[in-house]
Design a protein around this motif. Structure first.
Motif, short mmCIF file in Angstrom:
data_model
loop_
_atom_site.label_atom_id
_atom_site.label_comp_id
_atom_site.label_asym_id
_atom_site.label_seq_id
_atom_site.Cartn_x
_atom_site.Cartn_y
_atom_site.Cartn_z
N ILE A 199 0.86 -1.19 0.00
CA ILE A 199 0.00 0.00 0.00
C ILE A 199 0.89 1.23 0.00
O ILE A 199 1.72 1.41 0.89
N THR A 200 0.73 2.07 -1.04
CA THR A 200 1.72 3.13 -1.27
C THR A 200 1.09 4.54 -1.33
O THR A 200 -0.08 4.69 -1.67
N ASN A 234 3.52 10.41 -3.00
CA ASN A 234 4.65 11.32 -3.20
C ASN A 234 5.82 10.73 -4.00
O ASN A 234 6.53 11.47 -4.67
N ARG A 283 10.36 -0.21 -4.27
CA ARG A 283 11.09 -0.50 -3.03
C ARG A 283 10.36 -1.54 -2.19
O ARG A 283 10.97 -2.39 -1.56
N LYS A 321 -1.73 -1.61 -3.94
CA LYS A 321 -2.82 -0.63 -3.84
C LYS A 321 -2.16 0.76 -3.78
O LYS A 321 -1.73 1.22 -2.74
N SER A 357 -1.95 4.99 -4.23
CA SER A 357 -2.82 6.12 -3.89
C SER A 357 -3.69 6.44 -5.10
O SER A 357 -3.22 6.39 -6.24
N GLY A 405 -8.73 4.52 -0.05
CA GLY A 405 -7.90 3.98 1.03
C GLY A 405 -8.65 2.98 1.87
O GLY A 405 -8.27 1.80 1.97
N THR A 461 3.35 2.33 3.24
CA THR A 461 4.03 3.62 3.37
C THR A 461 2.96 4.69 3.30
O THR A 461 2.17 4.71 2.36
N GLY A 462 2.95 5.55 4.30
CA GLY A 462 1.95 6.61 4.30
C GLY A 462 1.97 7.35 5.62
O GLY A 462 2.99 7.35 6.33
N GLU A 463 0.85 7.96 5.95
CA GLU A 463 0.79 8.78 7.16
C GLU A 463 0.83 7.94 8.42
O GLU A 463 0.31 6.82 8.45
N ILE A 505 -3.78 0.73 10.43
CA ILE A 505 -3.46 -0.51 9.72
C ILE A 505 -2.89 -1.55 10.67
O ILE A 505 -3.26 -2.73 10.63
N LEU A 565 6.41 5.55 7.86
CA LEU A 565 5.42 6.59 8.14
C LEU A 565 6.03 7.98 8.04
O LEU A 565 7.02 8.18 7.35
N CYS A 580 8.61 12.35 3.02
CA CYS A 580 8.80 11.91 4.40
C CYS A 580 10.23 12.18 4.85
O CYS A 580 10.51 12.35 6.02
N PHE A 630 4.49 18.50 5.21
CA PHE A 630 4.44 17.82 3.91
C PHE A 630 4.20 18.78 2.76
O PHE A 630 3.32 18.63 1.92
#
Ligand code: NAD
Length: 499
Positions: free
Chosen positions: A152-153, A156, A164, A179, A181, A212, A231-233, A240, A255, A288, A391
């Motif tokens: 889940i990406t 940015n 990766r 999945k 964004s 999401g 990878t995300g907030e 999650i 994160l 990030c 951000f």
């Protein structure tokens, strides 16, 4: 003018339309009046994608799970195909994300190819161990792929982060459902096509686009998914982790960050000024890893801030596909508004905006999500701007008077992703690097992140590491096999049990 791109799902080796029949429109971050993509709402297709990945794994599709040389060949070939298609991929990536074309062309896409190559070279080196036990039997430690991985990406670094996450998973012999964004889904489907062309058997790599909670949430709840790389907030990561615990999935979380660039008075200030500017505004500051907090020794503070502001004033803000742009539009109107709220907070906190601070709305800027790169001076640690991940292209400046205070300030947020340390005294730089709570520390440089450098966070910046040989372990189960090769007398314990 780019045509409107229809972004479909990719399941079991082919592009498919969503069962929902609906598509989410995506506008151009540089011109919100223009639709550039229609993104499939795959909320009803998560089960089908996971089933495809599960079947491919359980049936060892095309030898994927057992044949590590096949996996190496596919990943090497994918790296080659990415390089051959670099310009098109770079344009697509920039168009949807708002990052400048030079960023995609010289950094994101070539680095993604390197990552593929790195793990291609590792696919046939996933080695277990074994020994002849003192009894004469064989004890083996065998490594096996964990199964189906959900990747889940965020928006940015859509292509780079996806590569990766999935390259080590694929090298390990796992199968994947990605999945991306919904703002930046185009390049994930491109990766699916590339892997397919490179020879990945059907079902090995699948993509489900959409929302999401609907698509991502369904992936996390699905019992046939064995591991998650997210990878995300930070707030999404916590959600999650909690949900994934219900089916005890393995989880890697990358994160948020609020990374300090710590500049001592004995640093090469010219180099530092360049790197501080780059660290704060590369990728529009939507990173990030952004060095969004400048911590600078009071003796050189004025000089360094002047040098940084001078550089920032020369950055050209422009359309993401323009060669001359240094900073592009922010990814969405919502993101622009969020960042501008921080600038407003700076003003209401009585902080000094040393440069920028405004939305750009004239002429070519009128329809896009543009703002001036911004520097906020004398920001105390209690400030929202010091503590929270903005951000966007906003740098805060805080001064310190000695090493201890620099370390204290550096560690004074909930995050711990990265840091920069600048000093000509390498002993001091190393001491500080050791004391800063961050997963990556750059000394006398910033942002250099080859696949050989581990990437992940301390504290609330995440769990686990991507990059390096370490990343592959996340996708491997360890099995002990004990082989009784002697057929000798049973051990006394058994004789007692068996009478
Ligand atoms: P986000 O958390 O909103 O979304 C990330 C992905 O998760 C998207 O695909 C989104 O659709 C999905 N998602 C959202 N809610 C979900 C849910 N409830 N269940 C499952 N999936 C869900 O993050 P974003 O706005 O796309 O990206 C920006 C954030 O990512 C920033 O906080 C940034 O620091 C972080 N980030 C971290 C790294 C790192 O390496 N540590 C790298 C890039 C971005």
């Amino acid at each position: 003018m780019e045509p409107v791109l229809r972004i479909n799902l990719f399941i079991e080796g082919q592009e498919v339309e969503p069962s929902s029949g609906s598509y989410i429109p995506r506008t151009d971050p540089g011109d919100e009046s223009r639709t550039i993509g229609l993104v499939a709402d795959g909320s009803r297709d998560v089960g089908a994608a996971v089933d495809a990945a599960r079947r491919a794994f359980d049936n060892n599709a095309g030898g994927w799970v057992s044949d590590y040389r096949l996996r190496a060949r596919v990943l090497f070939k994918a790296a080659e195909l990415i390089r051959e298609d670099l310009e098109r991929l770079a344009r697509l990536e920039s168009l949807f994300s708002g990052k400048t074309i030079r960023t995609s062309r010289t950094s994101d896409i070539p680095r993604a190819a390197e990552i593929m190559e790195f793990y291609a070279g590792l696919a046939d080196k996933v080695l277990g161990t074994g020994q002849i036990h003192r009894t004469g039997d064989l004890v083996a430690v065998v490594k096996q792929p964990v199964g189906v991985v959900a990747a889940i990406t965020p928006w940015n670094f859509p292509f780079l982060i996806l590569c990766r996450q999935v390259a080590p998973a694929l090298a390990a012999g796992c199968t994947v459902v990605a999945k991306p964004s919904s703002l930046t889904s185009a390049s994930a489907v491109e990766l699916a096509k590339i892997l397919s062309m490179a020879g990945a058997p059907k079902g090995v790599f699948n993509v489900v686009t959409g929302g999401g909670e609907t698509v991502g949430g369904a992936l996390i709840a699905n019992e046939k998914v064995d591991a998650i790389n997210f990878t995300g907030e930070t707030t999404t990561g916590k959600w999650i982790l909690e949900r994934a615990s219900r089916t005890l999935k393995r989880v890697v979380l990358e994160l948020g960050g609020k990374n300090p660039n710590i500049v001592f008075d004995d640093a090469d200030l010219e180099r530092a000024a360049n790197a501080v500017t780059y660290g704060a505004y590369a990728n529009n500051g939507e990173s990030c890893a952004a060095g969004s907090r400048l911590l600078v020794h009071s003796r050189v503070k004025e000089k360094l801030v002047r040098a940084v502001v001078e550089r920032v004033s020369r950055l050209r803000v422009g359309y993401q596909l323009e060669e001359s742009s240094d900073v592009g539009p922010l990814v969405s109107r919502g993101q622009l508004e969020k960042v501008m709220e921080y600038v407003a907070a700076a003003e209401s906190e009585g902080l000094k905006v040393a440069y920028g601070g405004n939305r750009l709305t004239d002429g070519i800027y009128s329809r896009g999500n543009y703002m001036q790169p911004t520097v906020v001076d004398d920001v105390p640690p209690e400030s929202k701007l010091f503590q929270e991940e903005i951000f966007g292209p906003v740098l805060t400046v805080t001064e310190f008077s000695d090493e201890d205070e620099a370390v204290r300030l550096a560690n004074q947020t909930v995050y711990g992703l990265a840091a920069g340390v600048w000093s000509s005294d390498l002993g001091k730089a190393l001491r500080v690097a050791e004391r800063v709570k961050a997963g990556a520390v750059w000394i006398n440089t910033y942002y250099t992140l080859p696949v050989e450098m581990p990437w992940g966070g301390f504290k609330q910046s995440g769990i686990g590491r991507n990059n390096t040989v370490l990343a592959i372990e996340h996708y491997l189960e360890i099995k002990g096999i004990y082989l009784d090769s002697q057929h000798g007398p049973m051990r006394p314990y058994y004789r007692i049990v068996l009478g």
